[in-house]
Design a protein around this motif. Structure first.
Motif, PDB file in Angstrom:
ATOM      1  N   TRP A 279      18.741  87.880  12.535  1.00 28.31           N
ATOM      2  CA  TRP A 279      19.265  86.511  12.554  1.00 28.31           C
ATOM      3  C   TRP A 279      19.850  86.181  11.178  1.00 28.31           C
TER       4      TRP A 279
ATOM      5  N   GLU B 216      21.740  80.837  11.896  1.00 32.66           N
ATOM      6  CA  GLU B 216      20.824  80.865  13.047  1.00 32.66           C
ATOM      7  C   GLU B 216      19.415  80.432  12.642  1.00 32.66           C
ATOM      8  N   LEU B 217      18.996  80.773  11.413  1.00 31.75           N
ATOM      9  CA  LEU B 217      17.674  80.324  10.937  1.00 31.75           C
ATOM     10  C   LEU B 217      17.655  78.817  10.715  1.00 31.75           C
TER      11      LEU B 217
ATOM     12  N   LEU C 160      17.272  77.424  14.080  1.00 36.85           N
ATOM     13  CA  LEU C 160      15.888  77.602  14.509  1.00 36.85           C
ATOM     14  C   LEU C 160      14.976  76.570  13.857  1.00 36.85           C
TER      15      LEU C 160
ATOM     16  N   VAL D 199      20.376  71.927  14.258  1.00 33.54           N
ATOM     17  CA  VAL D 199      20.830  72.875  15.285  1.00 33.54           C
ATOM     18  C   VAL D 199      22.355  72.967  15.278  1.00 33.54           C
TER      19      VAL D 199
ATOM     20  N   TYR E 284      10.013  81.127  12.341  1.00 32.73           N
ATOM     21  CA  TYR E 284      10.884  82.287  12.212  1.00 32.73           C
ATOM     22  C   TYR E 284      11.057  82.940  13.575  1.00 32.73           C
ATOM     23  N   PRO E 285      12.151  83.680  13.775  1.00 33.34           N
ATOM     24  CA  PRO E 285      12.391  84.298  15.087  1.00 33.34           C
ATOM     25  C   PRO E 285      11.303  85.295  15.442  1.00 33.34           C
TER      26      PRO E 285
ATOM     27  N   THR F 233      10.196  77.730  20.417  1.00 34.32           N
ATOM     28  CA  THR F 233      11.143  77.716  19.292  1.00 34.32           C
ATOM     29  C   THR F 233      12.254  78.745  19.440  1.00 34.32           C
ATOM     30  N   THR F 234      11.894  80.026  19.417  1.00 32.53           N
ATOM     31  CA  THR F 234      12.904  81.081  19.464  1.00 32.53           C
ATOM     32  C   THR F 234      13.676  81.091  20.779  1.00 32.53           C
TER      33      THR F 234
ATOM     34  N   LEU G  85      16.713  78.632  21.479  1.00 32.24           N
ATOM     35  CA  LEU G  85      17.903  78.975  20.711  1.00 32.24           C
ATOM     36  C   LEU G  85      18.568  80.235  21.252  1.00 32.24           C
ATOM     37  N   GLN G  86      17.770  81.180  21.738  1.00 33.05           N
ATOM     38  CA  GLN G  86      18.344  82.366  22.373  1.00 33.05           C
ATOM     39  C   GLN G  86      19.160  81.972  23.603  1.00 33.05           C
TER      40      GLN G  86
END
Length: 262
Positions: A57, A61-62, A65, A130, A193-194, A216-217, A220-221
């Motif tokens: 990522w 992207e972080l 997240l 986001v 974190y992812p 969380t992850t 966003l995916q």
């Protein structure tokens, strides 16, 4: 349903009056919140000064997240933390009797009677992060991915809420159990974190056993278009199963509760 909606409106009105009575506190809390956001972004800048990616990522992207994490964390800060302190003491002193005798679902009353109104600011910050993160990463989304994101954020909140129910219901068995929110916050911090940065065994735990990644992850995916329809339905099922299990734990705890008169 209408009765529940009217109760929520009443709770919002009461808690808004409380917030307005302490306006300076609200402004101070918002300022502190912005300081923490600055620190979190500064921490990300330190990480990405030494690497281009983290678990595959990029920095944008972080940041996105972090926005999702803040959306989910708002649920804790606005509802869970205030309700837990009151609930734990009410089990010990027997005042939970008054809640159980009300003509409404006891879990509903416990969950929504105390709402920190100013935390709506966190929601705005979350959505801004986001959008900014996706813009930095050059990501785009479709109507379907946006809808999937919204649904999975709600599913993630349901997962966190379900974990809270299980932890808070443990007070029925362990009266002095006051660390439930601390435990939940520690679990939730893994979602900063992812999930891809964790080894496979831990990734499995945070995705299905203690499904923090679903909160969380995973949303966003879905927004990035990384999930299939089948995977989206699977994660929605995880949220529903988590809530059904938690509600059964809550009912078992209420049946165990002896009350002030015993």
């Amino acid at each position: 349903m209408r009765h529940a909606f009217r109760l929520i409106l009443t709770f919002l009105k009461v808690n808004l009056q409380i917030a307005l009575a302490y306006r300076l506190d609200t402004l101070v809390n918002i300022a502190i919140n912005l300081m923490w956001l600055g620190w979190e972004l500064f921490s990300l800048s330190i990480i990405f000064n030494n690497t281009d990616t983290l678990g595959g990522w990029g920095v944008g992207e972080l940041i996105a997240l972090l926005g999702v994490f803040r959306l989910v964390n708002t649920l804790m800060a606005a509802l869970i933390w205030p309700a837990t302190e009151k609930f734990n003491s009410s089990v010990r002193d027997g005042s939970l009797d008054y809640t159980l005798l009300q003509p409404a679902n006891s879990l509903f009353l416990i969950s929504f009677s105390r709402i920190v109104i100013w935390r709506v600011w966190d929601l705005a910050l979350g959505f801004i992060l986001v959008a900014a993160g996706l813009s930095i990463s050059g990501g785009t989304w479709t109507a379907f991915s946006l809808l999937s994101f919204i649904v999975l954020v709600m599913t993630g909140m349901l997962v966190i809420y379900s974990l809270w129910i299980v932890l808070v219901a443990a007070t029925f068995w362990f009266i002095k159990f006051d660390n439930n929110v601390t435990i939940l916050q520690a679990l939730l911090d893994t979602g900063r974190y992812p999930a891809t940065i964790y080894p496979p065994w831990l990734r499995l735990i945070v995705t299905f056993l203690v499904p923090i990644a679903v909160a969380t992850t995973v949303p966003l995916q879905a927004l990035r278009g990384d999930l299939s329809v089948g995977q989206i339905l699977l994660f929605i099922s995880v949220g529903l199963v988590a809530f059904l299990f938690a509600y059964q734990v809550w009912r078992a705890g209420v049946r165990r509760y002896s009350g002030a008169s015993s």
